[in-house]
Scaffold this motif. Structure first.
Motif, PDB file in Angstrom:
ATOM      1  N   GLU A 172      14.404  43.367   7.527  1.00 26.87           N
ATOM      2  CA  GLU A 172      15.136  42.949   6.325  1.00 26.87           C
ATOM      3  C   GLU A 172      15.818  41.611   6.580  1.00 26.87           C
ATOM      4  OE1 GLU A 172      18.016  46.023   5.495  1.00 26.87           O
ATOM      5  OE2 GLU A 172      19.048  45.718   7.395  1.00 26.87           O
ATOM      6  N   ARG A 173      15.959  40.866   5.487  1.00 27.45           N
ATOM      7  CA  ARG A 173      16.626  39.568   5.622  1.00 27.45           C
ATOM      8  C   ARG A 173      18.124  39.816   5.711  1.00 27.45           C
ATOM      9  NH1 ARG A 173      12.547  35.325   3.052  1.00 27.45           N
ATOM     10  NH2 ARG A 173      11.235  36.714   1.834  1.00 27.45           N
ATOM     11  N   ILE A 174      18.763  38.994   6.504  1.00 24.49           N
ATOM     12  CA  ILE A 174      20.212  39.068   6.632  1.00 24.49           C
ATOM     13  C   ILE A 174      20.841  38.022   5.712  1.00 24.49           C
ATOM     14  CG2 ILE A 174      22.149  38.520   8.171  1.00 24.49           C
ATOM     15  CD1 ILE A 174      20.650  39.768  10.444  1.00 24.49           C
ATOM     16  N   VAL A 175      21.812  38.446   4.930  1.00 25.62           N
ATOM     17  CA  VAL A 175      22.605  37.491   4.144  1.00 25.62           C
ATOM     18  C   VAL A 175      23.999  37.497   4.766  1.00 25.62           C
ATOM     19  CG1 VAL A 175      23.567  36.930   1.894  1.00 25.62           C
ATOM     20  CG2 VAL A 175      21.309  38.001   2.055  1.00 25.62           C
ATOM     21  N   THR A 176      24.482  36.318   5.133  1.00 23.00           N
ATOM     22  CA  THR A 176      25.754  36.297   5.826  1.00 23.00           C
ATOM     23  C   THR A 176      26.622  35.121   5.390  1.00 23.00           C
ATOM     24  OG1 THR A 176      26.738  36.650   8.006  1.00 23.00           O
ATOM     25  CG2 THR A 176      25.026  34.974   7.856  1.00 23.00           C
ATOM     26  N   GLN A 177      27.835  35.072   5.947  1.00 26.58           N
ATOM     27  CA  GLN A 177      28.806  34.080   5.502  1.00 26.58           C
ATOM     28  C   GLN A 177      28.787  32.833   6.375  1.00 26.58           C
ATOM     29  OE1 GLN A 177      30.147  37.102   6.900  1.00 26.58           O
ATOM     30  NE2 GLN A 177      29.686  38.256   5.052  1.00 26.58           N
ATOM     31  N   GLY A 178      28.871  31.674   5.736  1.00 26.27           N
ATOM     32  CA  GLY A 178      29.193  30.459   6.473  1.00 26.27           C
ATOM     33  C   GLY A 178      30.698  30.374   6.626  1.00 26.27           C
ATOM     34  N   PHE A 179      31.152  29.349   7.353  1.00 21.91           N
ATOM     35  CA  PHE A 179      32.562  28.943   7.368  1.00 21.91           C
ATOM     36  C   PHE A 179      33.485  29.836   8.198  1.00 21.91           C
ATOM     37  CE2 PHE A 179      36.594  28.874   4.565  1.00 21.91           C
ATOM     38  CZ  PHE A 179      37.101  27.700   5.097  1.00 21.91           C
ATOM     39  N   ILE A 180      33.132  31.119   8.363  1.00 27.19           N
ATOM     40  CA  ILE A 180      34.108  32.002   9.011  1.00 27.19           C
ATOM     41  C   ILE A 180      33.598  32.543  10.342  1.00 27.19           C
ATOM     42  CG2 ILE A 180      34.914  32.621   6.714  1.00 27.19           C
ATOM     43  CD1 ILE A 180      33.872  35.318   6.950  1.00 27.19           C
ATOM     44  N   GLY A 181      34.511  32.992  11.160  1.00 27.30           N
ATOM     45  CA  GLY A 181      34.179  33.569  12.449  1.00 27.30           C
ATOM     46  C   GLY A 181      35.285  34.514  12.859  1.00 27.30           C
ATOM     47  N   ALA A 182      35.228  34.947  14.112  1.00 35.52           N
ATOM     48  CA  ALA A 182      36.288  35.819  14.625  1.00 35.52           C
ATOM     49  C   ALA A 182      36.508  35.501  16.095  1.00 35.52           C
ATOM     50  CB  ALA A 182      35.893  37.284  14.461  1.00 35.52           C
ATOM     51  N   ASP A 183      37.756  35.592  16.524  1.00 36.75           N
ATOM     52  CA  ASP A 183      38.031  35.360  17.943  1.00 36.75           C
ATOM     53  C   ASP A 183      37.765  36.640  18.734  1.00 36.75           C
ATOM     54  OD1 ASP A 183      40.235  37.028  17.654  1.00 36.75           O
ATOM     55  OD2 ASP A 183      41.726  35.419  17.788  1.00 36.75           O
ATOM     56  N   ALA A 184      38.007  36.593  20.043  1.00 36.45           N
ATOM     57  CA  ALA A 184      37.656  37.726  20.901  1.00 36.45           C
ATOM     58  C   ALA A 184      38.433  38.995  20.530  1.00 36.45           C
ATOM     59  CB  ALA A 184      37.896  37.362  22.362  1.00 36.45           C
ATOM     60  N   ASP A 185      39.600  38.821  19.886  1.00 38.14           N
ATOM     61  CA  ASP A 185      40.371  39.998  19.466  1.00 38.14           C
ATOM     62  C   ASP A 185      39.996  40.477  18.070  1.00 38.14           C
ATOM     63  OD1 ASP A 185      41.808  39.913  21.842  1.00 38.14           O
ATOM     64  OD2 ASP A 185      43.213  38.435  21.016  1.00 38.14           O
ATOM     65  N   GLY A 186      39.000  39.824  17.481  1.00 34.94           N
ATOM     66  CA  GLY A 186      38.560  40.258  16.156  1.00 34.94           C
ATOM     67  C   GLY A 186      39.346  39.633  15.012  1.00 34.94           C
ATOM     68  N   ASN A 187      40.253  38.696  15.316  1.00 36.43           N
ATOM     69  CA  ASN A 187      40.963  38.020  14.225  1.00 36.43           C
ATOM     70  C   ASN A 187      40.037  37.044  13.518  1.00 36.43           C
ATOM     71  OD1 ASN A 187      43.606  39.102  14.943  1.00 36.43           O
ATOM     72  ND2 ASN A 187      43.434  37.766  16.742  1.00 36.43           N
ATOM     73  N   THR A 188      40.139  37.007  12.193  1.00 31.35           N
ATOM     74  CA  THR A 188      39.300  36.103  11.416  1.00 31.35           C
ATOM     75  C   THR A 188      39.748  34.653  11.614  1.00 31.35           C
ATOM     76  OG1 THR A 188      38.942  37.808   9.773  1.00 31.35           O
ATOM     77  CG2 THR A 188      38.560  35.535   9.071  1.00 31.35           C
ATOM     78  N   THR A 189      38.755  33.782  11.801  1.00 32.24           N
ATOM     79  CA  THR A 189      39.029  32.348  11.935  1.00 32.24           C
ATOM     80  C   THR A 189      38.161  31.587  10.941  1.00 32.24           C
ATOM     81  OG1 THR A 189      37.308  32.195  13.625  1.00 32.24           O
ATOM     82  CG2 THR A 189      39.567  32.494  14.412  1.00 32.24           C
ATOM     83  N   THR A 190      38.438  30.296  10.739  1.00 32.64           N
ATOM     84  CA  THR A 190      37.543  29.454   9.939  1.00 32.64           C
ATOM     85  C   THR A 190      37.235  28.178  10.708  1.00 32.64           C
ATOM     86  OG1 THR A 190      39.386  28.403   8.787  1.00 32.64           O
ATOM     87  CG2 THR A 190      38.378  30.302   7.700  1.00 32.64           C
ATOM     88  N   LEU A 191      36.111  27.546  10.329  1.00 31.95           N
ATOM     89  CA  LEU A 191      35.617  26.384  11.083  1.00 31.95           C
ATOM     90  C   LEU A 191      36.039  25.058  10.472  1.00 31.95           C
ATOM     91  CD1 LEU A 191      31.929  27.561  11.720  1.00 31.95           C
ATOM     92  CD2 LEU A 191      33.913  27.859  13.202  1.00 31.95           C
ATOM     93  N   GLY A 192      36.856  25.071   9.425  1.00 29.00           N
ATOM     94  CA  GLY A 192      37.236  23.833   8.744  1.00 29.00           C
ATOM     95  C   GLY A 192      36.458  23.671   7.450  1.00 29.00           C
ATOM     96  N   ARG A 193      37.010  22.903   6.501  1.00 25.28           N
ATOM     97  CA  ARG A 193      36.368  22.754   5.190  1.00 25.28           C
ATOM     98  C   ARG A 193      34.935  22.253   5.343  1.00 25.28           C
ATOM     99  NH1 ARG A 193      38.986  23.078   0.342  1.00 25.28           N
ATOM    100  NH2 ARG A 193      36.877  23.602  -0.282  1.00 25.28           N
ATOM    101  N   GLY A 194      34.092  22.796   4.499  1.00 22.91           N
ATOM    102  CA  GLY A 194      32.685  22.390   4.529  1.00 22.91           C
ATOM    103  C   GLY A 194      31.936  22.940   5.731  1.00 22.91           C
ATOM    104  N   GLY A 195      32.526  23.912   6.416  1.00 20.80           N
ATOM    105  CA  GLY A 195      31.968  24.379   7.690  1.00 20.80           C
ATOM    106  C   GLY A 195      30.727  25.248   7.606  1.00 20.80           C
ATOM    107  N   SER A 196      30.279  25.580   6.409  1.00 14.31           N
ATOM    108  CA  SER A 196      29.112  26.476   6.316  1.00 14.31           C
ATOM    109  C   SER A 196      27.829  25.870   6.884  1.00 14.31           C
ATOM    110  CB  SER A 196      28.851  26.868   4.862  1.00 14.31           C
ATOM    111  OG  SER A 196      29.896  27.654   4.398  1.00 14.31           O
ATOM    112  N   ASP A 197      27.671  24.566   6.721  1.00 11.16           N
ATOM    113  CA  ASP A 197      26.487  23.923   7.321  1.00 11.16           C
ATOM    114  C   ASP A 197      26.504  24.116   8.829  1.00 11.16           C
ATOM    115  OD1 ASP A 197      25.974  22.797   4.854  1.00 11.16           O
ATOM    116  OD2 ASP A 197      26.782  20.825   5.381  1.00 11.16           O
ATOM    117  N   PHE A 198      27.702  23.911   9.370  1.00 10.58           N
ATOM    118  CA  PHE A 198      27.875  24.053  10.818  1.00 10.58           C
ATOM    119  C   PHE A 198      27.558  25.488  11.230  1.00 10.58           C
ATOM    120  CE2 PHE A 198      31.264  23.833  14.406  1.00 10.58           C
ATOM    121  CZ  PHE A 198      30.310  23.453  15.336  1.00 10.58           C
TER     122      PHE A 198
END
Ligand code: ASP
Ligand code: MG
Length: 460
Positions: free
Chosen positions: A186-212
């Motif tokens: 199955e194809r995966i649909v997922t989010q750009g722009f966001i991530g999580a640190d080692a403790d599972g806290n949500t982080t972001t990569l900066g505006r426009g970060g989805s390309d990255f």
């Protein structure tokens, strides 16, 4: 065991920007693109157009409750338009409502305690969570096995909220271990722009970060291609809103694209190219509204390597000049200066030096997801202790981009002829074979760029 095994002949990670997933009709066109290409196994989406801006407004802390609810209402309207068109499937509707409830909760808390970085990221991340949820459902309704997966399962970053740095090794391990295996089914649909640190806290990569994000996932999964679907049919030789003779560029090298992403129109987030270069993944940029127009391919090698490929423009540049007599015949001054800038996470674009001063340009894309300026009073004070600092704003950076610029006779003359009647505040040339850059006042830059493009790229 080698988990890096796909049976599809090639793997494409496709990213769809905010305008491409703005509403149901736009998402449906993206589904056409995906269904036509079986190699697209991972789909990365931005938040629907406008949503991140609304979330940024909320993250600043909207104390007036009516106003806060009105902003939340605007976000809900964007998401419900899509949900309604999907026929309000119960499970998706329930999950969407949970996400909207979280927006309410975080924004209410930020109204009293504005700017709390971890909570700002938790709030900003909800836009992409909504769009990915809805888009996966749309693909399923079109008969395609697809699942929304939380990118925080794999996108490991440090804990620098607002502008987190991806942890490449962990990311690769997690992506290989958790995602690579099921990609055929199955194809995966997922989010750009966001991530999580080692403790599972949500982080972001900066505006426009989805390309990255998409480029990082492509690298981590060993993808062959990265497709960036946006609202323009490729990368142009200049901003077509400014220069009517601007043309889409069919093929660009990684080197040229890196210069253009840093100095040029904001078609690609500047960090996007790096993971692609590291992994040798070819990048395509095209328009999801009219895929038939084709787009720009960015590759290691290109067939044509003209001296002049594009003229790029970046407005709102800040020029920071530092003066210190300590620099005279001394060692280590620049090291110290850059150490301070690095501690404050400032990325410098251009730099020129004289014996007792250094001038550097900074760009507002250096700011974080919440849009805060990085040239903070704290930084200026720290710099002020080692040197005299001057800050000039409102400048524009023009970059002539191409090949063999530093080694071709006559480039300087052709470029500077155009500048006869303008004050050039700074010039940078020589470090790269692919660009020549200069700064002029923001109020003078439009005719400079128009004339430069005309002379270098429109006359044959
Ligand atoms: N939604 C985020 C933004 O608007 C990330 C992105 O679109 O790339 O900045
Ligand atoms: Mg975007």
């Amino acid at each position: 065991m080698n988990t890096h095994t796909f049976s599809p002949v090639s793997l494409t990670v496709a990213k769809f920007g905010g305008t491409s997933v703005a509403d149901y009709a736009a998402m449906d066109r993206c589904a056409d693109i995906i269904l036509a290409d079986p190699s697209v196994r991972v789909v990365v989406v931005s938040a629907s157009s406008g949503v991140t801006n609304l979330l940024v407004a909320l993250s600043a802390g909207v104390a007036e409750n009516d106003k806060r609810l009105a902003l939340l209402g605007q976000i809900a309207a964007i998401q419900y338009q899509i949900l309604d068109a999907l026929g309000r499937p119960a499970e998706v509707a329930a999950t969407l409502d949970q996400l909207l409830t979280e927006m309410d909760k975080h924004s209410a808390s930020l109204a009293h305690l504005p700017g709390e970085p971890a909570r700002v990221d938790a709030l900003l991340a909800l836009g992409e969570q909504c769009s990915s949820l809805l888009f996966a459902e749309l693909l399923r309704q079109r008969g395609e096995p697809a699942r929304a997966r939380d990118v925080r399962e794999v996108m490991r970053t440090d804990s620098h909220h607002g502008r987190a740095t991806p942890q490449l090794q962990e990311l690769a391990q997690l992506a290989q271990g958790r995602w690579a295996v099921g990609l055929n089914a199955e194809r995966i649909v997922t989010q750009g722009f966001i991530g999580a640190d080692a403790d599972g806290n949500t982080t972001t990569l900066g505006r426009g970060g989805s390309d990255f994000s998409a480029a990082l996932l492509a690298e981590a999964l060993g993808a062959d291609n990265l497709a960036i679907w946006t609202d323009v049919d490729g990368i142009y030789s200049c901003d077509p809103r400014l220069v009517s003779g601007a043309r889409p560029i069919p093929e660009l090298s990684f080197d040229e694209a890196a210069e253009m992403a840093t100095f040029g129109a904001k078609v690609l987030h500047p960090a996007t190219i790096l993971p692609a270069v590291r992994s040798g993944c070819a990048v395509f940029v095209g328009c999801s509204r009219s895929p038939e127009l084709g787009g720009t391919w960015i590759r290691n090698q290109t067939e044509l390597n003209p001296v002049y490929r594009a003229v790029s423009l970046r407005r709102n540049q800040t020029l920071l000049t530092v003066h210190s007599l300590n620099m005279l015949h001394a060692q280590g001054f620049l090291a110290e200066l850059f150490a301070i800038l690095a501690r404050h996470r400032i990325s410098v674009d251009l730099i020129t030096t004289s014996e007792v001063s250094v001038a550097l340009t900074l760009d507002s894309t250096g700011s974080d997801s919440g849009g805060r300026e990085l040239l903070t009073p704290a930084l200026l004070e720290e710099l002020g202790q080692m040197c005299r600092v001057e800050v000039e704003t409102g400048l524009a950076l023009v970059a002539v981009i191409g090949n063999r610029i530093a080694t071709t006779a006559g480039v300087g003359k052709r470029v500077f002829e155009v500048l006869e009647n303008h004050n050039v505040r700074m010039i940078c040339q020589g470090a790269s074979a692919h660009n020549l850059c200069f700064l002029v006042d923001g109020s003078e830059v439009d005719p400079v760029v128009q004339e430069l493009h005309g002379r270098l790229l429109e006359q044959v």
